[in-house]
Design an enzyme around this catalytic site. Sequence first.
Site, PDB file in Angstrom:
ATOM      1  N   SER A  92      85.730  43.549   3.714  1.00  0.00           N
ATOM      2  CA  SER A  92      84.646  43.075   3.322  1.00  0.00           C
ATOM      3  C   SER A  92      83.474  43.344   3.891  1.00  0.00           C
ATOM      4  CB  SER A  92      84.597  41.666   2.897  1.00  0.00           C
ATOM      5  OG  SER A  92      84.748  40.880   4.068  1.00  0.00           O
ATOM      6  N   HIS A 106      77.113  44.714  -1.464  1.00  0.00           N
ATOM      7  CA  HIS A 106      78.442  44.157  -1.262  1.00  0.00           C
ATOM      8  C   HIS A 106      79.538  45.195  -1.463  1.00  0.00           C
ATOM      9  CE1 HIS A 106      81.505  42.092  -3.180  1.00  0.00           C
ATOM     10  NE2 HIS A 106      81.705  41.679  -2.007  1.00  0.00           N
ATOM     11  N   ARG A 110      90.648  44.801  -1.257  1.00  0.00           N
ATOM     12  CA  ARG A 110      91.780  43.867  -0.765  1.00  0.00           C
ATOM     13  C   ARG A 110      93.073  44.214  -1.305  1.00  0.00           C
ATOM     14  NH1 ARG A 110      87.893  41.573  -4.097  1.00  0.00           N
ATOM     15  NH2 ARG A 110      88.804  40.888  -5.988  1.00  0.00           N
ATOM     16  N   HIS A 145      75.480  54.424 -10.030  1.00  0.00           N
ATOM     17  CA  HIS A 145      76.337  54.155 -11.172  1.00  0.00           C
ATOM     18  C   HIS A 145      77.211  55.671 -11.313  1.00  0.00           C
ATOM     19  CE1 HIS A 145      76.314  50.115 -12.757  1.00  0.00           C
ATOM     20  NE2 HIS A 145      74.940  50.007 -12.297  1.00  0.00           N
ATOM     21  N   GLY A 258      90.342  29.621   6.106  1.00  0.00           N
ATOM     22  CA  GLY A 258      89.947  30.846   6.876  1.00  0.00           C
ATOM     23  C   GLY A 258      88.827  30.641   7.759  1.00  0.00           C
ATOM     24  N   ARG A 259      88.497  31.390   8.469  1.00  0.00           N
ATOM     25  CA  ARG A 259      87.559  31.309   9.565  1.00  0.00           C
ATOM     26  C   ARG A 259      85.932  31.198   8.897  1.00  0.00           C
ATOM     27  NH1 ARG A 259      84.282  34.642  12.979  1.00  0.00           N
ATOM     28  NH2 ARG A 259      84.176  33.592  15.057  1.00  0.00           N
TER      29      ARG A 259
END
Length: 301
Positions: A92, A106, A110, A145, A258-259
């Site tokens: 990420s 961003h 995953r 795009h 999670g962290r």
Amino acid sequence: MTDRVAVRAWLTELHVGLVAALEHADGRARFTCDRWQRAEGGGGESHVIRDGALLEQGGVNFSEVSGAALPASATAARPALAGAPFTAMGVSLVLHPRNPHVPATHMNLRFFVAEPRDAEPAWWFGGGFDLTPCYPVREDVLHWHRTAREACAGMPGSYPKYKAWCDRYFFLPHRNETRGVGGLFFDDLNAPSFADCFAFVRAVGDAFPKAWLPIAERRRRKPYGERERGFQLLRRGRYVEFNLVYDRGTLFGLQTGGRTESILMSLPPLVRWEYGYAPEPGSAEAELADWLRPRDWLGEA
């Protein structure tokens, strides 16, 4: 057949390559590396850059975690897998530039494997990338795009599908606006085959620096003042609202224990809210509203 080893190797390579490319682009600051372990299983690396010439703050994370039960945020489209043991890995990235004329961005890619005790293992990919400008430029949005569409060339029909999904996902209902000008978003991708899906995800990951870095280079030296900086901080507030209220990745991280520092790496270093803010009519700030809605950018062009 799936190949978790190959996916992990590619994600690791992507993580290292993005860190190197962003350090080179920034030209001043370097990433710090924070390695961490998760008690329930797995761990990762959080690379964070601060106070750079291009990036006020940014992060590139790699994680591989496992657990005894998938949380609700990961099984919205697969309720039969709720509570199944799982492995999840991904990269990420969130970038908050210094100059308000450089869009924030961003990316997330995953891979999940769920192994219910009374059924065959299930696997899927998810992710995408999106662009969040304060002062959009049509040339930049079209480049973004077009690069996204090129990344989708190996899977016919995927660009309009995942472009529309991105518009729906990165939407703030309480503001009635999209978070930015969109990009790609996909989830639960497991057809037509593992090889096809993995190739598509690699193409999306490889496309990201081609999409964002030229925009950043074009806009990073454009002059700005207190007005533009203040508007940037206000718009970052909308980014925070989405990430803390709606983002499934944030919810997944928190629900799986999670962290926290790595999960909230996506938040900007400085932000502001102003009660009843309204831009001056006819201003560049007021024009942003017309960009924050689903639009067929390439069709319009």
